[in-house]
Design a protein around this motif. Sequence first.
Motif, PDB file in Angstrom:
ATOM      1  N   HIS A  50       0.840  -1.210   0.000  1.00  0.00           N
ATOM      2  CA  HIS A  50       0.000   0.000   0.000  1.00  0.00           C
ATOM      3  C   HIS A  50       0.864   1.246   0.000  1.00  0.00           C
ATOM      4  N   CYS A  51       0.187   2.369  -0.182  1.00  0.00           N
ATOM      5  CA  CYS A  51       0.869   3.642  -0.384  1.00  0.00           C
ATOM      6  C   CYS A  51       1.261   4.270   0.956  1.00  0.00           C
ATOM      7  N   HIS A  52       2.384   4.991   0.969  1.00  0.00           N
ATOM      8  CA  HIS A  52       2.819   5.723   2.171  1.00  0.00           C
ATOM      9  C   HIS A  52       3.145   7.163   1.825  1.00  0.00           C
ATOM     10  N   VAL A  88       4.134   6.920   7.027  1.00  0.00           N
ATOM     11  CA  VAL A  88       2.835   6.401   7.499  1.00  0.00           C
ATOM     12  C   VAL A  88       1.949   6.200   6.264  1.00  0.00           C
ATOM     13  N   PRO A  89       0.863   5.400   6.388  1.00  0.00           N
ATOM     14  CA  PRO A  89      -0.078   5.314   5.259  1.00  0.00           C
ATOM     15  C   PRO A  89      -0.760   6.660   5.038  1.00  0.00           C
ATOM     16  N   ASN A  90      -1.130   6.945   3.817  1.00  0.00           N
ATOM     17  CA  ASN A  90      -1.832   8.215   3.565  1.00  0.00           C
ATOM     18  C   ASN A  90      -3.337   7.977   3.558  1.00  0.00           C
ATOM     19  N   LEU A  91      -4.079   9.090   3.606  1.00  0.00           N
ATOM     20  CA  LEU A  91      -5.527   9.033   3.823  1.00  0.00           C
ATOM     21  C   LEU A  91      -6.282   9.359   2.531  1.00  0.00           C
ATOM     22  N   TYR A  92      -7.375   8.654   2.308  1.00  0.00           N
ATOM     23  CA  TYR A  92      -8.247   8.913   1.155  1.00  0.00           C
ATOM     24  C   TYR A  92      -9.680   9.113   1.624  1.00  0.00           C
ATOM     25  N   PHE A 100     -11.996   6.933  -4.939  1.00  0.00           N
ATOM     26  CA  PHE A 100     -11.175   7.385  -3.811  1.00  0.00           C
ATOM     27  C   PHE A 100     -10.480   8.689  -4.208  1.00  0.00           C
ATOM     28  N   ILE A 101     -10.451   9.654  -3.301  1.00  0.00           N
ATOM     29  CA  ILE A 101      -9.795  10.941  -3.563  1.00  0.00           C
ATOM     30  C   ILE A 101      -8.800  11.189  -2.435  1.00  0.00           C
ATOM     31  N   ASP A 102      -7.556  11.535  -2.792  1.00  0.00           N
ATOM     32  CA  ASP A 102      -6.549  11.745  -1.745  1.00  0.00           C
ATOM     33  C   ASP A 102      -6.917  12.945  -0.879  1.00  0.00           C
ATOM     34  N   VAL A 103      -6.708  12.809   0.418  1.00  0.00           N
ATOM     35  CA  VAL A 103      -6.943  13.901   1.360  1.00  0.00           C
ATOM     36  C   VAL A 103      -5.615  14.644   1.519  1.00  0.00           C
ATOM     37  N   LYS A 104      -5.648  15.966   1.407  1.00  0.00           N
ATOM     38  CA  LYS A 104      -4.416  16.753   1.486  1.00  0.00           C
ATOM     39  C   LYS A 104      -3.855  16.714   2.906  1.00  0.00           C
ATOM     40  N   GLN A 105      -2.544  16.667   2.960  1.00  0.00           N
ATOM     41  CA  GLN A 105      -1.829  16.673   4.227  1.00  0.00           C
ATOM     42  C   GLN A 105      -1.506  18.126   4.543  1.00  0.00           C
ATOM     43  N   SER A 106      -1.767  18.601   5.764  1.00  0.00           N
ATOM     44  CA  SER A 106      -1.372  19.972   6.109  1.00  0.00           C
ATOM     45  C   SER A 106       0.094  19.944   6.497  1.00  0.00           C
ATOM     46  N   PHE A 250      -7.612   4.643   5.227  1.00  0.00           N
ATOM     47  CA  PHE A 250      -6.170   4.664   4.987  1.00  0.00           C
ATOM     48  C   PHE A 250      -5.850   3.841   3.742  1.00  0.00           C
ATOM     49  N   SER A 251      -4.672   4.128   3.172  1.00  0.00           N
ATOM     50  CA  SER A 251      -4.239   3.518   1.917  1.00  0.00           C
ATOM     51  C   SER A 251      -4.199   1.996   1.985  1.00  0.00           C
ATOM     52  N   SER A 252      -4.131   1.447   3.185  1.00  0.00           N
ATOM     53  CA  SER A 252      -4.069   0.005   3.371  1.00  0.00           C
ATOM     54  C   SER A 252      -5.457  -0.634   3.316  1.00  0.00           C
ATOM     55  N   GLY A 253      -6.494   0.151   2.992  1.00  0.00           N
ATOM     56  CA  GLY A 253      -7.852  -0.395   2.941  1.00  0.00           C
ATOM     57  C   GLY A 253      -8.486  -0.432   4.317  1.00  0.00           C
ATOM     58  N   ASP A 254      -8.031   0.450   5.200  1.00  0.00           N
ATOM     59  CA  ASP A 254      -8.507   0.455   6.589  1.00  0.00           C
ATOM     60  C   ASP A 254      -9.480   1.615   6.825  1.00  0.00           C
TER      61      ASP A 254
END
Length: 473
Positions: A50-52, A88-92, A100-106, A250-254
Amino acid sequence: MPVMTCTKKALVGLVAFAAQASAFWRLPCSSPVVVERADPIVDEGRVSSHCHTVMGSNAFNFTMDYDLTQKATCSTCKVVEDLSSYWVPNLYYHAENGSFIDVKQSGGALIYYLQRTDEKDPNPDEGLIAFPKDFRMIAGSMTNRNNSDSLEQRAVSFACLGHDGPATPELPNQNCPNGLRTQLIFPSCWDGVNLDSPDHKSHMAYPSGVDTGFCPQSHPKRFITIFYEVTWSVDDFKDMWYGGKQPFVFSSGDPTGYGYHGDFVNGWDIPTLQKGINECTDASGVVEKCGAFTFREDDTMQACKTLPRVDEAVSGVLPALPGCNPLQSGPDPALPQTGCGAPTEIGDPVLPFTDVSTRLGWGYVACAKDPAGQTRTLDQYSADEHDMTVDKCVGICGDRGFAYAGVEFGSQCFCGGDAGVAPDRMPANGTMGQCAMPCAGDAGQVCGGAALVGVYKKCESAKDCKNVDMTGL
Ligand SMILES: *[C@@H]1O[C@H](CO)[C@@H](O)[C@H](O)[C@H]1NC(C)=O
Ligand SMILES: *[C@@H]1O[C@H](CO)[C@@H](O)[C@H](O)[C@H]1NC(C)=O
Ligand SMILES: *[C@@H]1O[C@H](CO)[C@@H](O)[C@H](O)[C@H]1NC(C)=O
Ligand SMILES: *[C@@H]1O[C@H](CO)[C@@H](O)[C@H](O)[C@H]1NC(C)=O
């Protein structure tokens, strides 16, 4: 950097049970160095499941050791003597239609270094020690999907910023107007021997209070405690909730948060880290107060990037999470999935610019700075077109006899003469800049950024036209 504002108060909230005076410092990391399916600890030498989102040095790669970390030319984190990697895994956001749309990291992350010592110290002689060479570890469990209330589970929490109330062990079921902050405490008790272990965890253990308390006899040595905070702009999706539950995964399907995890590869100059542990005890946590360290400029941190090598999209609107990661909501552990057709090969580095060298005979020079309110970096001619592309811009400048062409802010084109780019406008040494804006006329091409101009130079001939080599950065 909005991430800088959510600092001491929040930490005190999380670790309010800390009994002793808590010296610490906060290491700001400005932005990810790369977001991709790589994990040199768990999936060493191959594409990760999965993506990090990765913070820290630009030496990050699919395989890492201490020597490689020391070859980095920059880091997205503040301290010059730290070339570690933190990921860490990233959030969608999971849309109702299944996309799925990526959530921006502040910003990137805040990494806390907490000088927590044993309250019932079995080894009073030694004190806190720095991580050794080739040390690595992970925290959290990516397959976990329920709340076991174990020490490892209590190390994971979520703060819903803009709402009162304690941090939760799962993704909160309400919008967080000021961001969702994911929080992860790493284990700090070491077996004193192993730099890693088959599960990347057993060489380490949590102290009795997760970050406070005392170490088990099996893991008697105590490192400084590291704690990751990453904040996500979930408020961008506040009007897009449906079905009565929170829509983030999370990118891991969580979709629960119980499987949140993180990884650390030590790249510190070790004597400097030890000096910081011993001397940087200001209770404010302000890293700049540490005389033991030297510091990077913010623009150097932001311009520090590593080229991704997996040929797939990880942001924008995606039909599925990168890799084979169907949502698994538990409570039983998630099962690994394969064979969905996602790329499994490590490929060539994906260039951060549009390559027109052989096609049009212009070589890429740099992602140069073009600060507002000052003379333009390329100041001989300009155009602003709704259908701007790199092709169009080098055409505009080439037709007028200019040697340099630069694309900026999606739709702008600037031309410059033989003088090229002034040295003080070039990206900081060892960095590649962060031009990443899609061109107004073709979203598949890159047209600079905000106050950042992607500069091309006309080659003598298209046959031996070369772009700047970024692979060494
Ligand atoms: C990074 O990893 C790739 C793929 O394994 C490899 O080809 C490349 O040489 C590595 N780079 C460094 C600097 O080790
Ligand atoms: C699905 O919904 C999202 C969010 O509304 C939207 O951005 C996206 O374009 C939609 N995707 C498809 C394939 O309709
Ligand atoms: C909860 O998670 C743990 C660890 O992943 C697992 O061993 C256990 O079976 C799970 N419990 C349930 C009820 O599924
Ligand atoms: C960047 O590195 C080059 C070569 O090492 C050096 O000559 C130059 O002075 C450096 N520039 C800055 C701004 O540090």
